[in-house]
Design a protein around this motif. Structure first.
Motif, mmCIF file in Angstrom:
data_model
loop_
_atom_site.group_PDB
_atom_site.id
_atom_site.type_symbol
_atom_site.label_atom_id
_atom_site.label_comp_id
_atom_site.label_asym_id
_atom_site.label_seq_id
_atom_site.Cartn_x
_atom_site.Cartn_y
_atom_site.Cartn_z
ATOM 1 N N GLY A 160 1.804 7.997 17.339
ATOM 2 C CA GLY A 160 3.258 8.067 17.259
ATOM 3 C C GLY A 160 3.959 6.737 17.242
ATOM 4 O O GLY A 160 5.176 6.681 17.178
ATOM 5 N N GLU A 161 3.197 5.604 17.331
ATOM 6 C CA GLU A 161 3.846 4.297 17.448
ATOM 7 C C GLU A 161 3.640 3.424 16.224
ATOM 8 O O GLU A 161 4.567 2.833 15.701
ATOM 9 C CB GLU A 161 3.311 3.581 18.683
ATOM 10 N N ALA A 162 2.461 3.367 15.754
ATOM 11 C CA ALA A 162 2.167 2.460 14.644
ATOM 12 C C ALA A 162 2.841 2.942 13.368
ATOM 13 O O ALA A 162 2.900 4.139 13.085
ATOM 14 C CB ALA A 162 0.669 2.365 14.442
ATOM 15 N N THR A 163 3.374 2.012 12.601
ATOM 16 C CA THR A 163 4.035 2.352 11.341
ATOM 17 C C THR A 163 3.296 1.718 10.170
ATOM 18 O O THR A 163 2.744 0.621 10.278
ATOM 19 C CB THR A 163 5.497 1.881 11.342
ATOM 20 N N LEU A 164 3.345 2.450 9.060
ATOM 21 C CA LEU A 164 2.747 1.978 7.816
ATOM 22 C C LEU A 164 3.761 2.133 6.708
ATOM 23 O O LEU A 164 4.654 2.985 6.776
ATOM 24 C CB LEU A 164 1.478 2.764 7.484
ATOM 25 N N SER A 165 3.631 1.327 5.663
ATOM 26 C CA SER A 165 4.529 1.434 4.516
ATOM 27 C C SER A 165 3.713 1.732 3.276
ATOM 28 O O SER A 165 2.629 1.168 3.079
ATOM 29 C CB SER A 165 5.315 0.130 4.305
ATOM 30 N N ALA A 166 4.237 2.635 2.422
ATOM 31 C CA ALA A 166 3.602 2.872 1.129
ATOM 32 C C ALA A 166 3.748 1.622 0.273
ATOM 33 O O ALA A 166 4.739 0.888 0.387
ATOM 34 C CB ALA A 166 4.243 4.068 0.447
ATOM 35 N N PRO A 167 2.797 1.339 -0.604
ATOM 36 C CA PRO A 167 2.817 0.091 -1.385
ATOM 37 C C PRO A 167 3.772 0.157 -2.565
ATOM 38 O O PRO A 167 3.384 -0.058 -3.711
ATOM 39 C CB PRO A 167 1.364 -0.050 -1.837
ATOM 40 N N PHE A 168 5.034 0.442 -2.269
ATOM 41 C CA PHE A 168 6.036 0.514 -3.325
ATOM 42 C C PHE A 168 7.282 -0.235 -2.861
ATOM 43 O O PHE A 168 7.578 -0.281 -1.654
ATOM 44 C CB PHE A 168 6.392 1.961 -3.641
ATOM 45 N N PRO A 169 8.033 -0.821 -3.795
ATOM 46 C CA PRO A 169 9.246 -1.556 -3.401
ATOM 47 C C PRO A 169 10.220 -0.649 -2.651
ATOM 48 O O PRO A 169 10.474 0.482 -3.055
ATOM 49 C CB PRO A 169 9.836 -2.009 -4.749
ATOM 50 N N GLY A 170 10.728 -1.160 -1.543
ATOM 51 C CA GLY A 170 11.711 -0.406 -0.767
ATOM 52 C C GLY A 170 11.124 0.671 0.112
ATOM 53 O O GLY A 170 11.869 1.485 0.681
ATOM 54 N N ALA A 171 9.789 0.734 0.258
ATOM 55 C CA ALA A 171 9.166 1.765 1.080
ATOM 56 C C ALA A 171 9.604 1.623 2.526
ATOM 57 O O ALA A 171 9.706 0.516 3.064
ATOM 58 C CB ALA A 171 7.654 1.684 0.964
ATOM 59 N N ILE A 172 9.863 2.743 3.165
ATOM 60 C CA ILE A 172 10.305 2.771 4.556
ATOM 61 C C ILE A 172 9.095 2.893 5.463
ATOM 62 O O ILE A 172 8.301 3.829 5.301
ATOM 63 C CB ILE A 172 11.277 3.938 4.797
ATOM 64 N N PRO A 173 8.925 1.986 6.429
ATOM 65 C CA PRO A 173 7.787 2.113 7.364
ATOM 66 C C PRO A 173 7.909 3.399 8.181
ATOM 67 O O PRO A 173 8.976 3.730 8.692
ATOM 68 C CB PRO A 173 7.915 0.866 8.249
ATOM 69 N N ARG A 174 6.793 4.114 8.279
ATOM 70 C CA ARG A 174 6.762 5.355 9.054
ATOM 71 C C ARG A 174 5.444 5.448 9.801
ATOM 72 O O ARG A 174 4.456 4.853 9.395
ATOM 73 C CB ARG A 174 6.909 6.566 8.126
ATOM 74 N N THR A 175 5.472 6.244 10.848
ATOM 75 C CA THR A 175 4.223 6.487 11.553
ATOM 76 C C THR A 175 3.335 7.373 10.686
ATOM 77 O O THR A 175 3.806 8.120 9.825
ATOM 78 C CB THR A 175 4.469 7.185 12.894
ATOM 79 N N VAL A 176 2.039 7.283 10.934
ATOM 80 C CA VAL A 176 1.096 8.120 10.206
ATOM 81 C C VAL A 176 1.367 9.591 10.497
ATOM 82 O O VAL A 176 1.286 10.449 9.619
ATOM 83 C CB VAL A 176 -0.349 7.744 10.586
#
Length: 760
Positions: A160-176
């Motif tokens: 619930g803590e770590a965030t990842l971003s999709a490899p696209f411009p403007g991607a919003i970091p989200r938790t898995v």
């Protein structure tokens, strides 16, 4: 072995794609024993059904299958040695080269297998040094995510803590965890889809979660058995199904309900791949037994693949809001008493302006062979809104298995006051001869039958409760070019030009009978009501004014043709129909409902003894063109207009029918002399000898002749200088004068005197 195996630089694995005929497959690497070779077909290790040759040879060998693998099957041949030492060197013993070579060959073969296994493993690039790739201890990694830290070493993260971003411009970091929950799956809530376990609670939990989060729910492959009815609330974004729901719950319930009821509008929802099956066939008696119930949809997109064995397969319902402006794709809808039910549930709910594509509405021969069934029903609960307008059905197919049985199997059952419903490219296989049954005030429906297996005409069945007619069947499978035409039975393009001055006070009209709203005496037969002329008409420049007590109409033979269209050019005309049975005996309301109209109700009026419309035929009320349908008992009918409330001008009338019919319009007969401008009569006459310059006269009876008519006379024989003159001697009598213009007496032989009178 004569000599040891030579282990070359050959991968100990080979892949093939079978063609369905090949049985022998080469392995190009050496093996020591036949058991050293693993054989996989489509990922499964098999241990029999083949033979291995070539063990102990450096160049490899062949695997021969007893039965060729199926076309497209993936065959993998792989060397897999048992990791054990099979030799032992004795102290002070002889070290034989063959024994040493065999041992070294096995070691080299094992190393090749290790290299092959390592090729498919995650590993650090040879160009990198250092790094920590050891997994944390079990307690430290339990219930956490495995990943890499900022320097690329293995570590764990809280879900619930770590965030990842999709490899696209403007991607919003989200938790898995948030990314995985972006689209909900029924399996996330414990649904198994094995067709055995009860997935109902898990499915309902998933649907509640979709509504609470406003997300889309996905039900994957498999069969999801449920013993409880399911509801996906309208707050969910939609539903996608690749599997099927198997309903094994109680009867009298909707297996799957989509959207909210009450006064809530469900806008722009998407439901895809819906499949709902019943575990056992319903009794077809309880209409609450529904496969899929869809409520209050506005601009929705709904894809229904399969619904089977319910009383009602699919029901679209306007509750206290409308079901409208949506698109439904229909698939296999089988063994339901009503395949699709288009319904309203309250006076504040409506169901209108919906497009339906496809739909295979079918029944098994063994499914309730004694019970009626319908493909599509338009219905309403008692007191609910009944104007189900502008529904369009494109390409539905019906196989209702009712032909040659005592049951009804009709594609459309229309129980509401719908208008403008269109069904195109209908297929009827094994159905009744009716494409639709109308039980209410539905009108202006068009049913285009592209194919019907029946060898008879397709029609609409209007029941005793139907108050409107005028819908049409376009039978494209039987002489479409001919049936698309309209036959004019009779027309009066100008009432003014067709007017007949019957006498000084009475006026009649060509082809038309003059009618009275108050016929004296006790008339009971058709001729009692058809007058050649009356004094209740006032001619204008373009037509005639109908004043108090007057009417006009066509008299038509209706023994075969039962449906007519009346078009009138008038101010505010009132349509009337008078019906006569066998022997031209008057039919009244006591004989039953003899006639219905397309755009208005008809009321029997005992004074003139006819049925008349409850409203004027005018454009504002969409009643200008009226279609009427007569009961089978009606043998002759008078179809026209009459003055009921106020005087009005009539300028033209036209009567039409189905082009396959050509009924007779009755006028100008001895029994019905109305509607003719020209009168004729004849009689035998043996004239006396006529002196030179003299004359002789004879009176010829001619019914309808009045003073002022144009009359002519002729004789059937050569007259030898005798001229025949005619004049109206008295009412209904033409006086014929034979004038001898010659200079000698003439004695004519006996002959026939013929007279002709023309009304102005």
């Amino acid at each position: 072995m004569a000599e040891h195996i030579r282990i070359g630089d050959v991968a100990p694995r080979v892949h093939y794609v079978a063609d369905g005929a090949q049985t022998a497959f080469v392995y190009p690497f050496p093996i020591f024993e036949a058991d050293d070779l693993d054989v996989h077909v489509d990922g499964l290790l098999i241990t029999n059904g083949y033979a291995v040759s070539g063990a102990g040879k450096s160049e490899g060998g062949i695997v021969t299958f007893a039965v060729a693998p199926a076309h497209g099957a993936r065959v993998v041949l792989r060397r897999r040695l048992v990791m054990e030492r099979v030799t032992d060197y004795q102290p002070n013993g002889v070290l034989r080269a063959k024994t040493l070579n065999d041992e070294l060959d096995r070691q080299m073969a094992a190393l090749q297998e290790l290299r092959e296994d390592a090729t498919g493993a995650l590993r650090q690039s040879p160009g990198e040094v250092g790094g920590q790739f050891q997994l944390p201890l079990r307690p430290a990694r339990a219930n956490r995510l495995l990943g890499f830290d900022s320097v690329g070493d293995v570590t764990t993260f809280s879900r619930g803590e770590a965030t990842l971003s999709a490899p696209f411009p403007g991607a919003i970091p989200r938790t898995v965890e948030d990314k995985l929950a972006e689209r909900l799956s029924a399996r996330d809530f414990g649904a198994m889809g094995d067709g055995v376990n009860d997935d109902g609670p898990a499915l309902q939990a998933a649907m509640n979660a979709a509504a609470a989060s406003g997300k889309f729910l996905d039900i994957g492959e498999g069969t999801y058995r449920t013993t409880i009815p399911l509801t996906l609330p309208g707050a969910a974004a939609g539903l996608s199904m690749r599997g099927a729901i198997l309903y094994a719950g109680p009867g009298g319930e909707a297996a799957l309900t989509l959207g909210d009821g009450a006064a809530i509008r469900n806008r722009a929802k998407i439901y895809q791949g819906l499949r709902v099956l019943r575990a056992g066939l319903s009794s077809w008696e309880d209409e609450r037994d529904i496969g899929i119930l869809i409520r209050n949809q506005d601009s929705g997109l709904i894809d229904i693949r399969q619904v089977e064995m319910f009383t009602i397969g699919v029901q679209t319902l306007g509750v206290e809001r409308g079901f409208e402006d949506s698109v439904l794709y229909l698939g296999r809808i089988v063994d339901n008493r009503y395949g699709l039910d288009v319904r309203t549930a309250s006076a504040a709910g409506w169901n209108t302006s919906v497009r339906y594509y496809g739909g295979h509405f079918a029944h098994s021969l063994a499914t309730y062979p004694e019970k009626d069934r319908y493909g599509i029903r338009l219905s309403a609960a008692p007191g609910a809104y009944v104007a189900h307008n502008r529904h369009v059905f494109d390409g539905p197919a019906f196989e209702l298995q009712s032909r040659d049985r005592v049951i009804d199997g009709i594609p459309f059952l229309i129980q509401v006051n719908s208008r403008g419903a269109i069904a195109r490219n209908i297929r009827m296989e094994g159905c009744d001869p009716y494409v639709a049954r109308h039980t209410g005030a539905a009108q202006d429906h068009v049913y285009e039958v592209a194919w019907a297996s029946q060898g008879y005409g397709i029609d609409i069945d209007y029941t005793a409760t139907a108050t409107r007619v005028g819908s049409v069947v376009r039978a494209m499978h039987q002489a479409a070019a001919y049936r698309e035409a309209t036959r004019t039975v009779a027309e009066i393009p100008s009432l003014r030009a067709a007017a007949i001055r019957w006498n000084g006070s009475e006026t009649g009209f060509e082809k038309l009978a003059c009618l009275s709203t108050n016929v004296s005496g006790t008339p009971t037969l058709l001729p009692h009501f058809t007058f050649p002329a009356l004094d209740s008409y006032t001619l204008t420049e373009r037509g005639v004014i109908l004043t108090g007590g007057g009417g006009i109409g066509f008299v038509v033979d209706t023994r075969r043709c039962k449906e007519f269209a009346l078009a009138v050019d008038a101010d505010d005309p009132r349509m009337i129909i008078q019906c006569f049975g066998a022997g031209n005996v008057l039919l009244t309301a006591a004989d039953g409902e003899m006639v219905r109209a397309s755009g208005m109700s008809l009321t029997y009026v005992s004074g003139p003894r006819w049925w008349q419309g409850n409203a004027d035929s005018n454009d504002a009320n969409l009643t200008r063109l009226q279609v009427i349908r007569l009961a089978p008992e009606v043998q002759t009918a008078i179809i026209g207009v009459a003055r009921i409330g106020t005087d009005y001008e009539v300028r033209s009338l036209r009567l039409a029918c189905d082009p396959s019919q050509s009924p007779a319009v009755l006028y100008g007969t001895p029994e019905l002399p109305h509607g003719v401008r020209e009168l004729k009569a004849e009689m035998a006459w043996d004239a006396p000898s006529i002196a030179a310059g003299g004359s002789a006269q004879v009176n010829v009876p001619c019914a309808g002749v009045r003073p002022g008519d144009f009359v002519q006379a002729a004789f059937s024989l050569s007259t030898s200088g005798v001229v025949f003159l005619a004049q109206v001697g008295a009412q209904d009598v033409v006086t014929v004068t034979a004038w001898n213009r010659s200079g000698a007496a003439v004695d004519l032989n006996p002959g026939i005197v013929r007279v002709r009178a023309v009304k102005s």
